[in-house]
Structure formats: C-alpha cells, structure tokens
Design an enzyme around this catalytic site. Structure first.
Site, PDB file in Angstrom:
ATOM      1  N   ILE A 103     -48.010 -67.927 -52.331  1.00 56.27           N
ATOM      2  CA  ILE A 103     -48.215 -68.743 -53.498  1.00 56.27           C
ATOM      3  C   ILE A 103     -47.284 -69.960 -53.556  1.00 56.27           C
ATOM      4  O   ILE A 103     -47.987 -71.311 -53.585  1.00 56.27           O
ATOM      5  CB  ILE A 103     -47.962 -68.122 -54.971  1.00 56.27           C
ATOM      6  CG1 ILE A 103     -48.717 -66.932 -55.082  1.00 56.27           C
ATOM      7  CG2 ILE A 103     -47.754 -69.119 -56.153  1.00 56.27           C
ATOM      8  CD1 ILE A 103     -48.330 -66.280 -56.508  1.00 56.27           C
TER       9      ILE A 103
ATOM     10  N   ALA B  57     -43.593 -68.099 -61.912  1.00 53.20           N
ATOM     11  CA  ALA B  57     -43.610 -66.998 -60.994  1.00 53.20           C
ATOM     12  C   ALA B  57     -43.582 -65.662 -61.958  1.00 53.20           C
ATOM     13  O   ALA B  57     -44.556 -64.858 -62.266  1.00 53.20           O
ATOM     14  CB  ALA B  57     -42.516 -66.972 -60.019  1.00 53.20           C
ATOM     15  N   ARG B  58     -42.218 -65.382 -62.396  1.00 55.20           N
ATOM     16  CA  ARG B  58     -41.955 -64.391 -63.209  1.00 55.20           C
ATOM     17  C   ARG B  58     -40.743 -64.611 -64.101  1.00 55.20           C
ATOM     18  O   ARG B  58     -39.731 -65.433 -64.010  1.00 55.20           O
ATOM     19  CB  ARG B  58     -41.571 -62.969 -62.320  1.00 55.20           C
ATOM     20  CG  ARG B  58     -42.696 -62.122 -61.629  1.00 55.20           C
ATOM     21  CD  ARG B  58     -43.473 -61.564 -62.606  1.00 55.20           C
ATOM     22  NE  ARG B  58     -44.350 -60.836 -62.224  1.00 55.20           N
ATOM     23  CZ  ARG B  58     -45.654 -61.282 -62.034  1.00 55.20           C
ATOM     24  NH1 ARG B  58     -46.033 -62.289 -62.371  1.00 55.20           N
ATOM     25  NH2 ARG B  58     -46.530 -60.605 -61.440  1.00 55.20           N
TER      26      ARG B  58
ATOM     27  N   GLU C 292     -42.110 -60.709 -72.692  1.00 59.83           N
ATOM     28  CA  GLU C 292     -43.440 -61.212 -73.161  1.00 59.83           C
ATOM     29  C   GLU C 292     -44.206 -60.087 -74.011  1.00 59.83           C
ATOM     30  O   GLU C 292     -44.020 -59.128 -73.549  1.00 59.83           O
ATOM     31  CB  GLU C 292     -44.314 -61.387 -71.791  1.00 59.83           C
ATOM     32  CG  GLU C 292     -43.540 -62.694 -71.024  1.00 59.83           C
ATOM     33  CD  GLU C 292     -44.454 -62.875 -69.568  1.00 59.83           C
ATOM     34  OE1 GLU C 292     -45.480 -62.284 -69.581  1.00 59.83           O
ATOM     35  OE2 GLU C 292     -43.922 -63.851 -69.058  1.00 59.83           O
TER      36      GLU C 292
ATOM     37  N   HIS D 177     -48.306 -67.253 -70.190  1.00 64.16           N
ATOM     38  CA  HIS D 177     -48.575 -66.355 -68.969  1.00 64.16           C
ATOM     39  C   HIS D 177     -50.226 -66.765 -68.564  1.00 64.16           C
ATOM     40  O   HIS D 177     -50.603 -65.774 -68.452  1.00 64.16           O
ATOM     41  CB  HIS D 177     -48.267 -64.995 -68.998  1.00 64.16           C
ATOM     42  CG  HIS D 177     -47.771 -64.345 -67.855  1.00 64.16           C
ATOM     43  ND1 HIS D 177     -46.813 -63.403 -67.534  1.00 64.16           N
ATOM     44  CD2 HIS D 177     -48.355 -64.426 -66.563  1.00 64.16           C
ATOM     45  CE1 HIS D 177     -46.894 -62.965 -66.272  1.00 64.16           C
ATOM     46  NE2 HIS D 177     -47.864 -63.388 -65.662  1.00 64.16           N
TER      47      HIS D 177
END
Length: 315
Positions: free
Chosen positions: A153, A231-232, A261, A280
């Site tokens: 990515i 990303a995270r 989340e 997200h």
C-alpha cells in the site's frame, strides 16, 4: 451436511447471490447481521466471513464449537484472536492485496482534503457561506512526503502521488529501496518525522507499531506538516494526537482509522477543527469489495471442498 456459512459484515451483492445459489454451501440469507444475531448463529457456523465490524474473541470461539474457518475479507487481522483460534483448531485467512489500491487512494484523498481544506470549505458552503479567504491551502507539488511502512500500500501511494513531483522518503526496516527515482529510504524514523511536510502511515498494527506514533514523534513534525492515517487505529496515540492538534502544533491531520471502532460519539477527536475524519472507508469501494469477495468465495470453496487452505494467517 453442507457447511453452514455466515457472512457477517457485508459483501458484494452479486457475489453473495452467487454464493447463496451454490450447491456446496448452506449460506445464511443475509450478508450483514448484528453482533447479537451472530452470537445466536455461532453454535451452528462452520465458516465465517468478516470485515472490520466483527471482532473474533475467545468468547465468540467458546460459542462456536463447529467453527472451522474464519476469513477476514481484507488484509488486517488484528480483530481476530489468532492465538485462541489456533488453540481450538480454527483456521484463519485474509484476502491480501484485494483492497490495496482502494486504501492507497483513500490516503491520497485525505492528503489532498487536508492540504486544500476542501472538507471545511464544503461545510461552510452548505451552510450558506462563501468564506474564500479562510481556506487558503497548500499544494502537494514539490512537498517532502514521508511514508511510514513501505509495503504494497505504501508503494502504491508513492506511485499515485508521483505526478505531483514530490520528494518521497520511506521508513521500513523490511524494505531495501524503491525503483521510483523520487523515492529514497530513510533509516531514522525521527528524521522522517522532522523533515517531512506530510507523513502518511501504511504499516500493520502489531506489538512493534502499537502506539508507535506518540508525543515524541509528533513533536518533531514541522508546524505546517500534516499527518495521514488510513492504515490501522492504535498505531497513533490518540491522546497525544489530540494534544498536538488542539494546540495547533501541526497544520492538520486526516484519519480513517481509530483505536476503538466505531469511534465513540463523545470522542474528543470529534471536537478538533483541524482533523478530517472518515469512518474506516479505506476498503469501501465497489471495486475493492468485489475483489475481496471474489477471493473470499474462492477460499471458502478451496477449504471446504478441496481441503486446501489459502492465505492462512497465524500468530
């Protein structure tokens, strides 16, 4: 008896209809269910396909004695207790690469939104305003972009922004270099943060990266720099992020992922005027969801029919 398959968190509509119509499986009729519904179904489930909304915990595994296979329709598997899965013999796979382009493009979109202040300008326009003087932005052209994590990515991001003539540095202990002439490796993470006009995060969430971007690194950023995270959640310390943004120590940030989340309704991050947030959406394109679903269906068939495990993820 046919394997009972549940798709919990949404799926490409056409692929899901094809999956339901196959003779090999008994498929739950809905491709998106609540966590309460999932818990009721767990005792009967043999194969489970999830995205980011469902977290596979030991509690869930205890309710699922017949579960054999979990597929994360996406790349990240930090929402699956893989150690507990291994203990009870549940195999885990992901769908690597299927949403890479979508995630990379979303990071670039956040980058441009923060630079050009389009989200804030749009909000005032919808309210009847014409506040042109308030929204002078910045160009991406000729900026120094720091990429934290230069896997697939991160590399796509570098390619997508190439037309803006940036200077790109990346930090990644597992990557040696790049074929792109405008990309170089930086071996010092502090240097990456102190020299870059834009930092964009593209590393997985693991023990080594949890809370990696903290007050120390954020304090090194230039006053006009921006931070992007598609990303995270959990890689950036959100309390430290709030302090830096609230004090105006950097220009702004764009975030698609969060430590918890869905993001809590009363999260203090929501109060920041210099933070663009999306829920997200990195993998939420029709193209990505088709690729992810196509891989998941193929993996289900390979596992339950041909006894072939693809793209296994272990601890």
């Amino acid at each position: 008896m046919k394997p009972f398959i549940v798709v919990a968190d949404g799926f490409d509509k056409n692929l899901f209809e094809d999956l339901k119509n196959t003779n090999e499986f008994d498929v739950h009729p809905s491709s998106k269910i609540t966590q309460e519904e999932l818990k009721e179904l767990l005792p009967k489930i043999n194969g489970l396909v999830i995205r980011s909304a469902t977290t596979i915990t030991k509690e869930y595994l205890d309710l699922a004695p017949n579960l054999k296979y979990v597929i994360r329709a996406g790349a990240g598997t930090d929402n699956i207790d893989k150690a507990s899965c291994q203990e009870v013999g549940v195999r885990v796979s992901n769908t690597p690469g299927a949403n890479n382009n979508s995630a990379a493009e979303h990071a670039v979109a956040l980058m441009m939104t923060v630079l050009r202040k389009t989200a804030w300008a749009h909000s005032t326009m919808k309210s009847g305003g014409w506040d042109k003087s308030k929204f002078t932005g910045n160009e991406l052209a000729n900026k120094k972009v720091g990429i934290l994590g230069f896997g697939q990515i991160g590399q796509i991001v570098a390619k997508r922004i190439g037309g803006f003539d940036p200077e790109v540095q990346f930090f990644d202990p597992f990557q040696e270099g790049s074929d792109l002439s405008y990309v170089s490796k930086c071996d010092d993470l502090k240097k990456l943060f102190s020299e870059s006009d834009i930092i964009t995060i593209h590393t997985p969430l693991m023990d080594a990266t949890r809370g990696l971007v903290n007050k120390e690194l954020l304090s090194l950023m230039k006053p006009n720099a921006i931070l992007i995270n598609a990303a995270r959640g959990g890689i950036v310390n959100e309390d430290d992020l709030y302090e830096v943004l609230n004090a105006g120590k950097i220009r702004g940030a764009g975030f698609d992922v969060y430590a918890t989340e869905p993001l809590e309704e009363d999260s203090k991050l929501r109060s920041l005027d210099n933070l663009v947030m999306t829920p997200h959406l990195g993998a939420s394109t029709e193209e990505a969801q088709f690729r992810v679903g196509e891989m998941a269906v193929h993996q289900l068939k390979e596992f339950f029919i041909n006894e072939n495990l693809l793209n296994e993820v272990r601890v």
